[in-house]
Design an enzyme around this catalytic site. Structure first.
Site, PDB file in Angstrom:
ATOM      1  N   CYS A 158      67.823   7.555 -26.752  1.00 58.46           N
ATOM      2  CA  CYS A 158      68.910   8.654 -27.393  1.00 58.46           C
ATOM      3  C   CYS A 158      69.114   8.550 -28.756  1.00 58.46           C
ATOM      4  O   CYS A 158      68.580   7.689 -29.496  1.00 58.46           O
ATOM      5  CB  CYS A 158      70.217   8.409 -26.727  1.00 58.46           C
ATOM      6  SG  CYS A 158      70.176   8.341 -25.026  1.00 58.46           S
ATOM      7  N   ARG A 171      63.820  10.890 -30.121  1.00 59.57           N
ATOM      8  CA  ARG A 171      64.513   9.952 -29.204  1.00 59.57           C
ATOM      9  C   ARG A 171      64.711   9.936 -27.829  1.00 59.57           C
ATOM     10  O   ARG A 171      65.269   9.283 -27.240  1.00 59.57           O
ATOM     11  CB  ARG A 171      65.540   9.103 -30.121  1.00 59.57           C
ATOM     12  CG  ARG A 171      65.154   8.830 -31.497  1.00 59.57           C
ATOM     13  CD  ARG A 171      66.569   8.282 -32.135  1.00 59.57           C
ATOM     14  NE  ARG A 171      66.996   7.010 -31.638  1.00 59.57           N
ATOM     15  CZ  ARG A 171      66.480   5.975 -31.992  1.00 59.57           C
ATOM     16  NH1 ARG A 171      65.628   5.732 -32.808  1.00 59.57           N
ATOM     17  NH2 ARG A 171      67.072   5.111 -31.376  1.00 59.57           N
ATOM     18  N   TRP A 181      68.080  10.552 -23.729  1.00 57.44           N
ATOM     19  CA  TRP A 181      66.752  10.171 -22.855  1.00 57.44           C
ATOM     20  C   TRP A 181      67.537   9.183 -21.810  1.00 57.44           C
ATOM     21  O   TRP A 181      68.106   8.186 -21.753  1.00 57.44           O
ATOM     22  CB  TRP A 181      66.156   9.138 -23.614  1.00 57.44           C
ATOM     23  CG  TRP A 181      64.575   8.709 -23.061  1.00 57.44           C
ATOM     24  CD1 TRP A 181      63.521   9.634 -22.975  1.00 57.44           C
ATOM     25  CD2 TRP A 181      64.343   7.782 -22.166  1.00 57.44           C
ATOM     26  NE1 TRP A 181      62.616   8.935 -22.135  1.00 57.44           N
ATOM     27  CE2 TRP A 181      63.156   7.876 -21.791  1.00 57.44           C
ATOM     28  CE3 TRP A 181      65.169   6.333 -21.952  1.00 57.44           C
ATOM     29  CZ2 TRP A 181      62.707   6.530 -20.961  1.00 57.44           C
ATOM     30  CZ3 TRP A 181      64.671   5.514 -21.227  1.00 57.44           C
ATOM     31  CH2 TRP A 181      63.372   5.420 -20.609  1.00 57.44           C
ATOM     32  N   ASN A 227      73.873   5.105 -27.644  1.00 55.87           N
ATOM     33  CA  ASN A 227      72.504   4.851 -27.395  1.00 55.87           C
ATOM     34  C   ASN A 227      72.481   3.421 -26.691  1.00 55.87           C
ATOM     35  O   ASN A 227      72.845   2.570 -27.834  1.00 55.87           O
ATOM     36  CB  ASN A 227      71.888   5.207 -28.736  1.00 55.87           C
ATOM     37  CG  ASN A 227      70.046   4.777 -28.615  1.00 55.87           C
ATOM     38  OD1 ASN A 227      69.610   4.556 -27.578  1.00 55.87           O
ATOM     39  ND2 ASN A 227      69.950   3.979 -29.754  1.00 55.87           N
ATOM     40  N   GLY A 228      71.661   3.377 -25.806  1.00 57.50           N
ATOM     41  CA  GLY A 228      71.618   1.952 -25.496  1.00 57.50           C
ATOM     42  C   GLY A 228      72.066   1.761 -23.900  1.00 57.50           C
ATOM     43  O   GLY A 228      71.868   2.782 -23.257  1.00 57.50           O
ATOM     44  N   GLU A 238      43.500   2.570 -27.361  1.00 63.05           N
ATOM     45  CA  GLU A 238      44.376   3.354 -28.150  1.00 63.05           C
ATOM     46  C   GLU A 238      44.255   5.025 -27.763  1.00 63.05           C
ATOM     47  O   GLU A 238      44.998   5.708 -27.471  1.00 63.05           O
ATOM     48  CB  GLU A 238      44.485   3.156 -29.564  1.00 63.05           C
ATOM     49  CG  GLU A 238      45.170   4.038 -30.557  1.00 63.05           C
ATOM     50  CD  GLU A 238      46.599   4.346 -30.148  1.00 63.05           C
ATOM     51  OE1 GLU A 238      47.312   3.457 -29.488  1.00 63.05           O
ATOM     52  OE2 GLU A 238      47.343   4.936 -30.751  1.00 63.05           O
ATOM     53  N   LYS A 292      46.715   7.724 -25.948  1.00 68.90           N
ATOM     54  CA  LYS A 292      46.954   9.122 -26.688  1.00 68.90           C
ATOM     55  C   LYS A 292      46.662  10.092 -25.697  1.00 68.90           C
ATOM     56  O   LYS A 292      47.479  11.030 -25.216  1.00 68.90           O
ATOM     57  CB  LYS A 292      46.035   9.395 -27.708  1.00 68.90           C
ATOM     58  CG  LYS A 292      46.309   8.462 -28.946  1.00 68.90           C
ATOM     59  CD  LYS A 292      47.487   8.905 -29.776  1.00 68.90           C
ATOM     60  CE  LYS A 292      48.680   8.131 -29.352  1.00 68.90           C
ATOM     61  NZ  LYS A 292      49.081   6.715 -29.749  1.00 68.90           N
ATOM     62  N   GLU A 349      49.545   9.860 -22.878  1.00 73.08           N
ATOM     63  CA  GLU A 349      51.045  10.238 -23.122  1.00 73.08           C
ATOM     64  C   GLU A 349      51.181  11.467 -23.361  1.00 73.08           C
ATOM     65  O   GLU A 349      52.210  12.150 -23.132  1.00 73.08           O
ATOM     66  CB  GLU A 349      51.316   9.002 -23.913  1.00 73.08           C
ATOM     67  CG  GLU A 349      50.919   9.171 -25.429  1.00 73.08           C
ATOM     68  CD  GLU A 349      51.506   8.097 -26.223  1.00 73.08           C
ATOM     69  OE1 GLU A 349      52.476   7.583 -25.995  1.00 73.08           O
ATOM     70  OE2 GLU A 349      50.997   7.789 -27.328  1.00 73.08           O
ATOM     71  N   HIS A 381      31.787  -3.708 -12.804  1.00 73.54           N
ATOM     72  CA  HIS A 381      32.156  -4.840 -11.797  1.00 73.54           C
ATOM     73  C   HIS A 381      33.442  -4.166 -10.988  1.00 73.54           C
ATOM     74  O   HIS A 381      34.279  -4.912 -10.754  1.00 73.54           O
ATOM     75  CB  HIS A 381      32.879  -6.002 -12.699  1.00 73.54           C
ATOM     76  CG  HIS A 381      32.022  -6.867 -13.406  1.00 73.54           C
ATOM     77  ND1 HIS A 381      31.036  -7.779 -12.953  1.00 73.54           N
ATOM     78  CD2 HIS A 381      31.496  -6.927 -14.843  1.00 73.54           C
ATOM     79  CE1 HIS A 381      30.334  -8.198 -13.574  1.00 73.54           C
ATOM     80  NE2 HIS A 381      30.779  -7.837 -14.982  1.00 73.54           N
ATOM     81  N   LYS A 414      60.627   7.751 -28.596  1.00 72.41           N
ATOM     82  CA  LYS A 414      59.790   7.087 -29.366  1.00 72.41           C
ATOM     83  C   LYS A 414      60.217   5.745 -29.776  1.00 72.41           C
ATOM     84  O   LYS A 414      59.239   4.704 -30.010  1.00 72.41           O
ATOM     85  CB  LYS A 414      59.878   7.802 -31.092  1.00 72.41           C
ATOM     86  CG  LYS A 414      59.003   7.014 -31.919  1.00 72.41           C
ATOM     87  CD  LYS A 414      58.443   8.162 -32.885  1.00 72.41           C
ATOM     88  CE  LYS A 414      57.183   7.542 -33.827  1.00 72.41           C
ATOM     89  NZ  LYS A 414      56.038   7.503 -33.232  1.00 72.41           N
TER      90      LYS A 414
HETATM   91  O1  M6R Z   1      58.137   1.137 -32.585  1.00 71.40           O
HETATM   92  P1  M6R Z   1      56.957   0.246 -32.021  1.00 71.40           P
HETATM   93  O2  M6R Z   1      55.601   0.253 -32.839  1.00 71.40           O
HETATM   94  O3  M6R Z   1      57.380  -0.973 -31.389  1.00 71.40           O
HETATM   95  O4  M6R Z   1      56.701   1.039 -30.612  1.00 71.40           O
HETATM   96  C1  M6R Z   1      55.767   0.584 -29.642  1.00 71.40           C
HETATM   97  C2  M6R Z   1      55.662   1.575 -28.444  1.00 71.40           C
HETATM   98  O5  M6R Z   1      56.750   1.854 -27.877  1.00 71.40           O
HETATM   99  C3  M6R Z   1      54.815   2.839 -29.204  1.00 71.40           C
HETATM  100  O6  M6R Z   1      53.723   2.506 -29.987  1.00 71.40           O
HETATM  101  C4  M6R Z   1      54.467   3.714 -28.041  1.00 71.40           C
HETATM  102  O7  M6R Z   1      53.556   3.389 -27.208  1.00 71.40           O
HETATM  103  C5  M6R Z   1      53.825   5.065 -28.646  1.00 71.40           C
HETATM  104  N1  M6R Z   1      54.455   6.055 -27.585  1.00 71.40           N
HETATM  105  C6  M6R Z   1      52.571   4.998 -28.534  1.00 71.40           C
HETATM  106  O8  M6R Z   1      52.146   6.498 -29.005  1.00 71.40           O
END
Ligand code: M6R
Length: 636
Positions: free
Chosen positions: A2, A33, A81, A107-108, A506, A510, A513, A529, A631
């Protein structure tokens, strides 16, 4: 997760933009957020508290509820969120008390909300949502009934909350101020010339001010149009007071000490343009293109921080590098760099799994916590636990003064500027570049690298901005072409060895997500394996090798995939014999400039970012706001 925003001007102040529009724009900057529902509460010039909220995304809700038409001098807003209660009109924030005089955005997560809700319901309060947050305005109302001033009632309510929160509240009985509190979830105050702000993140008010105070855990306070007042709540640390205590007892025990903000106001060097799309269709594409600049600013800024950290790591025998998501992949590269470049025993650990390794750590060990936001709760807890054991803690973050850097012994800041797209891109490349710099500096101070080797290594790092720009220019069109074919796929493998493995991880993240395609990364040697059982004609397998050594090790794996008619894409160094072979074996070859493999990750991730971005776009998804994601993850 949020996002919250609060803004207060004097009742006489009339700005060019209506308050409804200002809050809407601020929420757009916080949309990363959370974006399942949105709402705001405003005190109008004629002294009414108006609340409008709905399920849906900001633009649509704003039109539906007429955000732009509403004006006033004080208001709060929220983009959600969902955690407690699904996205719905009633679960959207702000939440209000029974009399409609107090409005709160949160938020929380309030862990003891059920206990509080039952307690309040026994006292006649009625609730209209399934959220944990709604207990807060009712608690404020209850404390006011006991004769507490609105501010004391707010503080008392905060003092019985357990969990994580960033709060902003307005109260018709104290109509010139916004109350706020922070525990774990981020909250910053923006000091304007004729208005003040409080928000989950700086971009929300960057258009109006660059003077900020990052609030700390346990701090409460209020802003008026010309005052910022902060206190440390002594008995109000989350979990200190019990709801079972009489409320009057809680009120009597309330104690707070004023916080001196004189050395806490920072002028940040982000510009409003940095938080805008600047002609790009999405923030993610803009941020991919910003990588040369982000890497260059990071390299220019980190030298002294890196030197200081290397001096402290000199005598350390074991280094654990922790992070979550993309930051975990950067941590993985960091651990490889420390082992291979600096000769220090190092492993990467996912932040949320750190607790299982803590028992064997102690003085003489170090933890490097990687987090772009500096707020990820799993990573923050890893740092806290390590610190308790006497472990040296170092953080690598993109947000100055955020929680993880503040709680670490030492800090290195990446200089990527604000990253708005939920999918991390430029923060990843700046993280790996900073870690590559640190590994070299450590190798130098430990005598693993002589000064000539160090100079050559750093010179190669400094060429990265130009190399990354070249990779984007050369391969964006090809990435689009590959993406056109990727849109129909249900699954993909990403395979690599050495540095190629975290780059594969990585790349797979990408694609998952933002394009919602199931993608798994494996060490290439592992594919036979088990995973290879899934491979059939046209199954996408994306290989990454950052050196001829890595290529030599994956070559047989490429052959194995080709023998099963997989759709093989290979990202490899542009070395004649390597490219010659790959062109025969793979369906697509992406040859990149040959580099020292320790320096190369920031360049070799680029094609993966572009392929994922265009696949998402061609599938009709918004890459900036992937479903179910936020995020900054401040819940565990
Ligand atoms: O703010 P941070 O780097 O600690 O966040 C970690 C993850 O939440 C963040 O990298 C997340 O996996 C992203 N969506 C990746 O694109």
């Amino acid at each position: 997760m949020c996002g919250i925003i609060g803004v207060v001007a004097s009742a006489e102040f009339k700005r060019e933009r209506r308050l409804g529009t200002l809050i809407k724009q601020a929420l757009k900057h916080l949309e990363y957020r959370g974006y399942d529902s949105v709402g705001f509460a405003i005190i109008t010039y004629d002294g009414r508290l108006v609340v409008r909220k709905s399920r849906g995304m900001i633009d649509a809700v704003s039109v539906k509820l007429g955000f732009d038409e509403l004006d006033g001098y004080i208001g709060i807003g929220h983009t959600r969120w969902a955690t407690h209660g699904p996205p719905s009109d009633s679960n959207a924030h702000p939440h209000i008390d029974c009399r409609g005089r107090v409005a709160v955005v949160h938020n929380g997560i309030i862990e003891n909300y059920m206990e509080l809700k039952n307690y309040l319901m026994e006292r006649g309060h009625s609730f209209s949502s399934e959220t944990d947050s709604e207990v807060i305005p009712h608690l404020i109302e209850e404390f006011k009934k006991l004769g507490a001033s609105p501010y004391d009632a707010f503080k008392a309510a905060v003092s019985v909350l357990k969990g994580a929160y960033a709060l902003a509240a307005i109260d018709l009985d104290s109509p010139d101020r916004i109350f706020f509190a922070r525990s774990t979830s981020p909250l910053v105050v923006g000091i304007g010339s004729s208005e003040n702000y409080v928000a989950s993140d700086i971009p929300a008010f960057l258009e109006y001010t660059r003077n900020v105070v990052v609030l700390r855990d346990g701090e409460v306070g209020y802003i008026t149009s010309d005052e910022v007042h902060v206190e440390k709540l002594i008995c109000g640390r989350a979990g200190h007071s019990e709801v079972s205590s009489e409320l009057q007892v809680v009120l009597n025990a309330l104690e707070a000490v004023p916080v001196d903000l004189r050395n806490r106001v920072r002028e940040i060097d982000w510009t409003p343009e940095m938080a805008m799309r600047g002609g790009y269709p999405h923030f993610m594409l803009k941020e991919i293109h910003e990588q040369p600049q982000a890497v260059s600013s990071t390299l220019a800024g980190v030298a002294s921080e890196v030197r200081q950290v290397a001096e402290h790591l000199k005598g350390v025998e074991r280094v654990i590098v922790v992070g979550a998501g993309t930051s975990y992949h950067a941590s993985y590269i960091g651990a490889l760099l420390l082992s291979n470049v600096a000769g220090v025993w190092s492993i990467p650990i996912i932040s949320s799994e750190m607790r299982w390794y803590l028992r064997s750590l102690g003085e003489g060990d170090a933890v490097i916590a990687v987090s772009q936001s500096g707020e990820t709760i799993d990573t923050l807890l890893a740092v806290r636990e390590a610190k308790k054991l006497g472990v040296l803690t170092v953080s690598l973050s993109n947000v100055v003064d955020s929680a993880i850097p503040r709680e670490s012994d030492l800090v290195i800041y990446t200089r990527a500027g604000p990253e708005i797209g939920v999918a991390a891109t430029k923060t990843f490349t700046t993280q790996v570049v900073a870690l590559a710099y640190l590994a070299a500096e450590l190798a130098r101070v430990k005598g693993f690298m002589n000064s000539g080797e160090f100079t050559k290594y750093v010179a190669e790092l400094r060429r990265l901005p130009e190399i990354i720009a070249g990779v984007i220019a050369q391969y964006e069109a090809k990435a689009r072409r590959i993406a056109k074919n990727m849109v129909n796929k249900k699954s993909a493998f990403y395979l690599g060895r050495g540095y190629g493995l975290p780059i594969s991880m990585e790349g797979a993240l990408k694609l998952k997500e933002i394009a919602y395609i199931h993608a798994e990364a494996y060490p290439a040697g592992e594919s036979k394996h088990g995973p290879i059982a899934l491979v059939e004609e046209d199954f996408p397998v994306i290989f990454t090798a950052l050196s001829d050594e890595e290529y030599g090790l994956i070559k047989s794996n490429i052959e194995e995939m080709r023998a099963r008619y997989a759709w093989v894409i290979a990202v490899v160094p542009k070395i004649n014999n390597v490219v010659g072979e790959v062109l025969k074996l793979a369906s697509e070859c992406i040859p990149l400039p040959p580099l020292n493999p320790a320096v190369a990750p920031a360049a070799y991730i680029i094609p993966h970012q572009l392929i994922a971005y265009y696949t998402a776009v061609f599938k009709g998804h918004d890459p900036d706001k992937p479903r179910n994601l936020a995020k900054t993850v401040t819940v565990y």
